[in-house]
Scaffold this active site. Structure first.
Site, PDB file in Angstrom:
ATOM      1  N   ASP A 219       0.638  -1.132   0.010  1.00 54.73           N
ATOM      2  CA  ASP A 219      -0.241   0.282  -0.145  1.00 54.73           C
ATOM      3  C   ASP A 219       0.601   1.156  -0.318  1.00 54.73           C
ATOM      4  O   ASP A 219       0.683   2.639  -0.818  1.00 54.73           O
ATOM      5  CB  ASP A 219      -0.658  -0.193   1.254  1.00 54.73           C
ATOM      6  CG  ASP A 219      -2.135  -0.744   1.491  1.00 54.73           C
ATOM      7  OD1 ASP A 219      -2.330  -1.785   0.558  1.00 54.73           O
ATOM      8  OD2 ASP A 219      -3.304  -0.477   1.667  1.00 54.73           O
ATOM      9  N   CYS A 365       0.415   5.326  11.850  1.00 58.62           N
ATOM     10  CA  CYS A 365      -0.210   5.599  10.259  1.00 58.62           C
ATOM     11  C   CYS A 365      -1.405   6.070  11.056  1.00 58.62           C
ATOM     12  O   CYS A 365      -1.824   7.401  10.129  1.00 58.62           O
ATOM     13  CB  CYS A 365      -0.753   4.394   9.435  1.00 58.62           C
ATOM     14  SG  CYS A 365       0.550   3.567   9.111  1.00 58.62           S
TER      15      CYS A 365
END
Ligand code: KQY
Length: 383
Positions: A219, A365
């Site tokens: 990703d 994140c």
């Protein structure tokens, strides 16, 4: 307020995550083509992360208008909720990279000592190569947060996500070539030009480049925040496996050799602390089937290796908020290693962090620390 010039030119630098925070910002997940079962599991875990962090510092959660009431119901009153539209909830990457200054600069007219960098963003690789094709609301997140806080904004045209850099606050930056030199980010910039921008915006002098991030972290194209982070000046935590048959082994060995041969901006040799990854873990049929696969986001397929790493933790004021993946041995070991590495912090394990990794990241994140504003020493009065 938009500022002309660079953070370093105004005397700013990015502080280490362990420096004191005034608050933590978190987005609220809802997109059904990334978060399974209408995001209910992810929301439960995001709420637990927010609650854990709020034991140590104030937390603001940003939720869309349609999710505001749900978020309000799921979060305790001490957590502020601000209505904000976004394309997904990864504030490490779409939120501001906060910078501070402790000494006034004669050349700067700014009256605040904390500000935010607004990097350019293309959803981790742009149309077709990134995670989704419309990131127009993500692009506004920094301006909205800085607006709420009335803080100065340093615009930057270079594409960069906060999860792709780590700093020690003493002049050193850690990053990966796999991400920052990827042609899907800034194809017209050389490594030297990227280094120059990092120096001017983060206030660093030395950049330690690892070739690759965590295996399976497709990703983000190998963000550093899944692979390696500073534990203190002169020491890093590195995602590790002893299993030579695991493709992660080669990546960890390669990183270890570079880190062991590196010195930081102050000339210290880096000490490497190994942190074993869990698993390996894979997305199940049931998990994949709960994700709406006809959306704008990249497909999530059963059997995909999950980019699960304990390095993806958050350092709060006096707390370490650490993912737990249900791998009993490695979960417990990670709590032990982090407790020994941060003896003055309380380590809080978040069960069910697998739900965040299914969406492509983890606790680091989804969080963004806002450093406390230093009292500035006036220019010419340094001591
Ligand atoms: O690693 C991060 N900082 C964010 C991960 C985002 C994944 C998007 N699907």
């Amino acid at each position: 307020m938009d500022v002309r010039g660079t953070p370093a030119g105004h005397g700013f630098y990015m502080p280490a995550e362990w420096e004191h925070h005034s608050q933590c910002w978190i987005g609220w997940p809802e997109r059904q083509d990334n978060w399974r079962d209408n995001a209910v599991h992810a929301q439960r875990v995001f709420a637990n992360v927010a609650k854990a962090i709020s034991m140590f510092e104030p937390v603001t959660v940003c939720a869309s208008s349609s999710q505001w009431e749900n978020a309000r119901k799921m979060l305790p009153r001490n957590i502020r909720i601000v209505e904000m539209r976004m394309d997904d909830a990864w504030f490490r990457d779409t939120g501001p990279t906060f910078v501070v200054r402790k000494r006034a600069s004669k050349l700067s007219s700014l009256d605040r000592n904390v500000a935010g960098i607004d990097w350019n963003f293309n959803a981790w690789g742009g149309v077709d190569d990134g995670c989704y094709n419309d990131w127009s609301h993500d692009l506004l997140v920094v301006r909205k947060i800085l607006g709420v806080e009335r803080l100065p904004r340093f615009p930057q045209s270079m594409i960069l996500e906060g999860g792709s850099i780590h700093v020690d606050g003493e002049g050193t930056c850690l990053t990966t070539e796999e991400c920052l030199l990827n042609k899907n980010r800034n194809p017209n910039m050389t490594k030297e030009q990227i280094e120059e921008e990092l120096e001017k915006y983060l206030g660093v002098k030395k950049i330690v480049w690892l070739p690759r991030g965590l295996y399976g972290d497709e990703d983000t194209n190998g963000h550093i925040d899944n692979m390696c982070c500073f534990a203190r000046p002169g020491a890093v935590l590195l995602s590790w496996t002893d299993d030579e048959t695991d493709p992660q082994y080669e990546r960890s060995m390669e990183a270890l050799s570079i880190l062991s041969d590196s010195t930081d901006a102050c000339g210290r040799k880096l000490q490497v602390i190994k942190l074993h990854i869990p698993g390996p873990l894979y997305m199940t049929e049931e998990e994949a089937s709960g994700i709406v696969q006809d959306g704008d986001a990249k497909p999530r397929l059963p059997g995909t290796r999950l980019a699960a790493s304990y390095v993806n933790f958050y350092i709060a004021n006096g707390g370490i908020i650490l993912p737990q993946f249900g791998d009993k041995r490695r979960d417990a070991e990670a709590i032990l290693v982090l407790s020994q590495t941060f003896p003055h912090h309380t380590v809080v394990g978040i069960e069910g962090a697998r739900e965040i990794v299914l969406g492509g990241g983890n606790i680091h994140c989804i969080t963004q620390q806002q450093p406390s504003e230093p009292t500035c020493v006036p220019a010419g009065e340094e001591y």
